[in-house]
Design an enzyme around this catalytic site. Sequence first.
Site, PDB file in Angstrom:
ATOM      1  N   HIS A  97      -1.984   6.439  -7.214  1.00 29.06           N
ATOM      2  CA  HIS A  97      -3.005   7.394  -7.664  1.00 29.06           C
ATOM      3  C   HIS A  97      -3.785   6.790  -8.831  1.00 29.06           C
ATOM      4  O   HIS A  97      -5.008   6.771  -8.851  1.00 29.06           O
ATOM      5  CB  HIS A  97      -2.341   8.701  -8.080  1.00 29.06           C
ATOM      6  CG  HIS A  97      -3.222   9.603  -8.882  1.00 29.06           C
ATOM      7  ND1 HIS A  97      -4.312  10.237  -8.344  1.00 29.06           N
ATOM      8  CD2 HIS A  97      -3.193   9.945 -10.195  1.00 29.06           C
ATOM      9  CE1 HIS A  97      -4.913  10.946  -9.295  1.00 29.06           C
ATOM     10  NE2 HIS A  97      -4.261  10.778 -10.421  1.00 29.06           N
ATOM     11  N   TYR A 111       7.666   8.748  -3.824  1.00 28.99           N
ATOM     12  CA  TYR A 111       7.359   9.889  -2.965  1.00 28.99           C
ATOM     13  C   TYR A 111       6.896   9.532  -1.557  1.00 28.99           C
ATOM     14  O   TYR A 111       6.670  10.412  -0.756  1.00 28.99           O
ATOM     15  CB  TYR A 111       6.325  10.806  -3.638  1.00 28.99           C
ATOM     16  CG  TYR A 111       5.046  10.130  -4.103  1.00 28.99           C
ATOM     17  CD1 TYR A 111       4.018   9.859  -3.205  1.00 28.99           C
ATOM     18  CD2 TYR A 111       4.871   9.765  -5.433  1.00 28.99           C
ATOM     19  CE1 TYR A 111       2.845   9.242  -3.614  1.00 28.99           C
ATOM     20  CE2 TYR A 111       3.704   9.140  -5.858  1.00 28.99           C
ATOM     21  CZ  TYR A 111       2.691   8.888  -4.957  1.00 28.99           C
ATOM     22  OH  TYR A 111       1.536   8.275  -5.373  1.00 28.99           O
ATOM     23  N   ARG A 114      -5.079   6.493   0.597  1.00 25.70           N
ATOM     24  CA  ARG A 114      -5.031   5.793  -0.688  1.00 25.70           C
ATOM     25  C   ARG A 114      -3.946   4.737  -0.587  1.00 25.70           C
ATOM     26  O   ARG A 114      -2.764   5.051  -0.681  1.00 25.70           O
ATOM     27  CB  ARG A 114      -4.703   6.811  -1.785  1.00 25.70           C
ATOM     28  CG  ARG A 114      -4.926   6.338  -3.203  1.00 25.70           C
ATOM     29  CD  ARG A 114      -4.277   7.311  -4.184  1.00 25.70           C
ATOM     30  NE  ARG A 114      -2.831   7.150  -4.190  1.00 25.70           N
ATOM     31  CZ  ARG A 114      -1.959   8.127  -4.387  1.00 25.70           C
ATOM     32  NH1 ARG A 114      -2.360   9.358  -4.567  1.00 25.70           N
ATOM     33  NH2 ARG A 114      -0.659   7.885  -4.386  1.00 25.70           N
TER      34      ARG A 114
END
Lengths: 326, 386
Positions: free
Chosen positions: B286, B295, B282
């Site tokens: 998100h 993160y 990805r």
Amino acid sequence: MTIETMPFSKALNAGLRKAMQDDPRVLLMGEDIGALGGVFRVTEHLKSEFGDKRVLDTPLAESGIVGSAIGLAMAGFRPVCEIQFDGFVFPAFDQITSQLAKITNRHEGALSMPIVIRIPYGGHIGAVEHHQESPEAYFTHTPGLRVVSPSTPNDAYWMIQEAIASNDPVIFLEPKSRYWPKGEVDLDASALPLHSSRIVRRGSDVTLVGHGAMVTTLLQAAALAEAEGTSCEVVDVRSLSPVDYGPILDSVRSTGRMVYAQEAPGFTSLGSEISATVMERAFYALEAPVLRVSGFDTPFPPAKLEGVYLPDADRILEAVDRSLAY
Amino acid sequence: MTGHAGVGSVGFVTSTDTPLVRVLAEDGTFAPTDAAQRYLPLIDALTDAELEQFYRDMVVIRAIDAQATNLQRQGQLALWPPSRGQEAAQVGSAHAARRQDTIFPSYREHVVTRIRGVDPLDIIRVMRGTSHGGWDPTDPKNGNTRIYTLVLGSQTLHAAGFGMGLAFDGKTGSGDPERDEAVVVYYGDGASSQGDVHEAMVFAASYDAPVLFFLQNNHWAISVPVATQSKVPLVGRGAGYGIPSERVDGNDVLASFAVSRMLLDEARAGLGPRAIEAVTYRMGAHTTSDDPTKYRGSDEEQLWAQRDPIARMRAYLLGRGASDAFFADVDTEGADAAEDLRSRTVALPAPTRAKVFDHVYSEPHPLIDEQRAWLDQYEASFGENA
């Protein structure tokens, strides 16, 4: 008129058989419902009669049962799912509340979800934990579901067929303590539409209202009250969502008093909702506040204590006395 | 035990010994892995027009995806889940499905739905807040594409049940791949931990349902890395259910196509469910509510940028002699599609209040009717100024 006397469980069995004969897209699915006929034998012999493509002994997974039933409904079937016991429905809770209940709305009416979920519920059978609960409020609180509970063999026979014929999902709550007592079943005609409440005993002083196995307890209480000179009318709610308020309000307007009894914990229960609605709509007819008699707001206790927990005729009569004392 | 490293590692894919089907190397050269050999006839059979369509679909959806992200940033959408980076996994598998197949997407399969015929505006409806579903899966123009499911993994059970229904109805296993039906269900590495996915694999396997479980491992479930979802490559899960499974390079559109086509045809032939782990990434957030800088590091993102599925296919097509005019035409189509989406998005009408009450049930319901009537009366009480 063709009348047969049979136990509640056999009436359900006959109703399921009739629905399967009438519509080849009806199929049954659940744990141990095939060769064994279900732990309560409600589906006995149906697998041998209809085959293993119409009576599915599923893997042991409740979310899997309901979730795959949704897929089957999308493929044009009308699944009837058996959840083995009340306390085992919760692994399927997401599929029931977030999926099944909302799919028609999510699709803006392009899909209907003709699925019935049969759940044996309630106490009085001396069973271990998770086998005696009354989870109806979780489902009546969920828009998109219909919830019904028959209390007699005749209702069992007809209501299961009407639930299967519904194009909406129906949570079908079977009061398991009533599986064995027999009653007359009229095999020719249904007396009432699915979503109807019914006055099952006439009386003039107090209206007693309840659903499922509690209807039997209410009738016991009414008989005892009569011996003491109090005339109780008894209403069987039958349809827990939507509720048919007509007969309940008619009764309350004539007696002026009402007691609701249920096995479920009372806090935010069906009895809470019906009591509040009756007080909103029949306020000037009431001689006393609507009173509720419920299971305590505790986990269902070990079986040796179920008599302490479950409302019995005496607890209902105590509420009747309080109502009359206003 | 293969040596994939721990949390947040970029080495999870490359350091494993698990066979991987890859046809195009990262630089676009044709370099099939050993695991890819059995799939090569399917790739050899592809025409130039089909190869170019794969590329076109990937480019156009990336443009649409970027436009939708911008629309969210500009307040036109409540949310957008970007699909950037996952185009090859989706385009390959979508073209592998046959006309009669049924698709159960999760919520990031923007190009899968587009290839099947769904208007991207219908996804916009969901993300703008005018509709929960967006499109009608029973309308033939939508190519048997079910609507998005937002509760992770729930749709895998619906796919399993639908596949069971196909098997019960004899719509599978005749041996004619043009007639037999199958199901593709999409889910991700995060969803792979959901119980429903496991139950779906049990049910599909037990009833020989013709279902292809297509897992896009994009390495991140919002902020949690795939290493937290599984200690072994996710492709290994299928074996536990008796489901033959394959791991593909999800950034290689040819690998995604060929493996999906072969496994789907096995499923439709009555051999039972199949599973694919498409290893992809990805590249974006998100959703537009997410902040990946919290993160994961830019080194990881840069590594995956080198594996970009579109650049890889572009290099391959260039090597085959595709013209500059072709690439320019594709870019124009992407820009036009994005602009078209923008203009139609801002023109979407707001839903009327009746929609609150419509279709809660299929059949009349007194409580809903009562509340609808009450709201009408309440609104009317404000007179002309309502």
